[in-house]
Design an enzyme around this catalytic site. Structure first.
Site, PDB file in Angstrom:
ATOM      1  N   CYS A 114       2.022   2.601   3.115  1.00 32.87           N
ATOM      2  CA  CYS A 114       1.084   3.321   3.976  1.00 32.87           C
ATOM      3  C   CYS A 114       0.982   4.722   3.404  1.00 32.87           C
ATOM      4  O   CYS A 114       1.900   5.521   3.542  1.00 32.87           O
ATOM      5  CB  CYS A 114       1.583   3.367   5.417  1.00 32.87           C
ATOM      6  N   CYS A 117       0.729   7.620   6.401  1.00 35.08           N
ATOM      7  CA  CYS A 117       1.892   7.951   7.234  1.00 35.08           C
ATOM      8  C   CYS A 117       2.996   6.970   6.896  1.00 35.08           C
ATOM      9  O   CYS A 117       3.518   7.008   5.790  1.00 35.08           O
ATOM     10  CB  CYS A 117       1.542   8.002   8.718  1.00 35.08           C
ATOM     11  N   SER A 118       3.343   6.088   7.822  1.00 37.04           N
ATOM     12  CA  SER A 118       4.416   5.130   7.510  1.00 37.04           C
ATOM     13  C   SER A 118       4.227   3.841   8.300  1.00 37.04           C
ATOM     14  O   SER A 118       5.187   3.256   8.762  1.00 37.04           O
ATOM     15  CB  SER A 118       5.783   5.744   7.797  1.00 37.04           C
ATOM     16  N   CYS A 119       2.964   3.394   8.466  1.00 36.68           N
ATOM     17  CA  CYS A 119       2.682   2.161   9.207  1.00 36.68           C
ATOM     18  C   CYS A 119       3.481   1.005   8.612  1.00 36.68           C
ATOM     19  O   CYS A 119       3.554   0.852   7.399  1.00 36.68           O
ATOM     20  CB  CYS A 119       1.187   1.849   9.157  1.00 36.68           C
TER      21      CYS A 119
END
Lengths: 213, 99
Positions: A114, A117-119
């Site tokens: 991602c 962000c950090s999905c």
């Protein structure tokens, strides 16, 4: 009288820890308490969400992969609708983000990142590892995927296409690795043990020899 | 009704954004192919202003596949390497055929 930086009173980090963490945790607590006071959700709801989040581990994704390896009809369903396939084997898809399952083939190796962000597919993999959230992984996975994979010890042959999946918006991605050689006749439970978190992000490949002792 | 179908060639628009769009800068202006049509969601531009549950505009989301070598100058992987990401409909336009 002289003062210097050294003489100034400082808050020892451990004192902040003892009070429950840094500024983001304080912010989270404040927003959560406001939401509860205003009736958006209850403290019991919040506790239950945390419990669901903490209960999810990569073992759930591994179960999905192992089932897909032994049951071709299930694999077809998983590729068509990952969320429904996960629910079919009893996984609590608590966050409502649709799951897409991407199958590795002899021609294509899938890698998930991602960049924004950090999905991460938490209901099937649990919380993301720290490196998945690092800017270094996020920028290099999409820019230099082969070099990055080599750092994980994963060498993808040049004739195999690398397909990087930027999980940049609403969907979540799980890589379905290829079933490794040497696992003929294994049970679903045996197979699930060699399907690790990293294999389902796409930074590693499962091996018949990777089962924990 | 979604505007594009799987297989369509599309260009990701270059737009100024004030805030939240979830369109990474590295793909703006790039051309790719619709890999699959995804469900509708509230667009990030409205979600960012608290309109996820009330009045946010909904649009079809698409999975767009691009070639790494076209996205990055000096890409050092293989010519067949690709990457994919999710783009909302208003960020896409039909790709102009190159003469």
């Amino acid at each position: 009288m002289t003062t210097s930086q050294h003489d100034m009173p400082t808050v020892h980090p451990s004192a902040a820890d003892a009070e429950g963490g840094g500024e983001f945790e304080i912010l989270e607590t404040a927003v959560r308490e406001l939401a509860i006071v205003h009736g958006y959700f209850s403290a019991a709801d919040h506790r239950q969400w945390l419990e669901w989040m903490d209960a999810a581990t990569p073992a759930l994704g591994a179960k999905l992969v192992a089932r897909a390896w032994v049951d071709p009809a299930y694999k077809e369903r998983a590729l068509a609708n990952g969320t429904a396939a996960a629910q079919e084997i009893g996984i609590n898809m608590y966050d409502r983000d649709p799951l897409v399952v991407m199958a590795n083939t002899p021609q294509v190796h899938n890698l998930v990142v991602c960049t924004l962000c950090s999905c991460y597919p938490r209901p099937v993999l649990g919380l993301a590892p720290d490196w998945y959230k690092s800017p270094s992984y996020r920028r290099r996975a999409v820019r230099w995927p082969r070099a990055l994979l080599a750092e994980f010890g994963t060498i993808i042959p040049p004739e195999v296409e690398i397909r990087v999946h930027d999980s940049n918006a609403n969907m979540r991605y799980l890589v379905l690795p290829m079933r490794p050689e040497g696992t003929e006749g294994w049970t679903e439970d045996q197979l699930a043990k060699i399907v690790t978190r990293d294999c389902m992000i796409g930074v590693a490949l499962p091996s018949a020899h990777s089962a924990p002792a | 009704m979604s505007r594009f179908s799987a297989g369509d060639r599309v260009r990701i628009r270059v737009e100024q954004t004030l805030f939240h769009s979830r369109v990474p800068a590295y793909v703006r202006g790039r051309t790719g192919v619709i890999e699959r049509v995804l469900p509708e969601f509230v667009i990030p531009e409205d979600d960012a202003w608290g309109r996820l549950w009330q009045g946010g505009r909904r649009e079809t989301l698409y999975r767009v596949q691009l070639h790494q070598a076209e996205t990055w100058s000096g890409y050092r992987g293989q010519p067949g390497d690709t990457h994919e990401l999710e783009i909302f409909e208003h960020w896409l336009e039909p790709a102009k055929e190159t003469p």
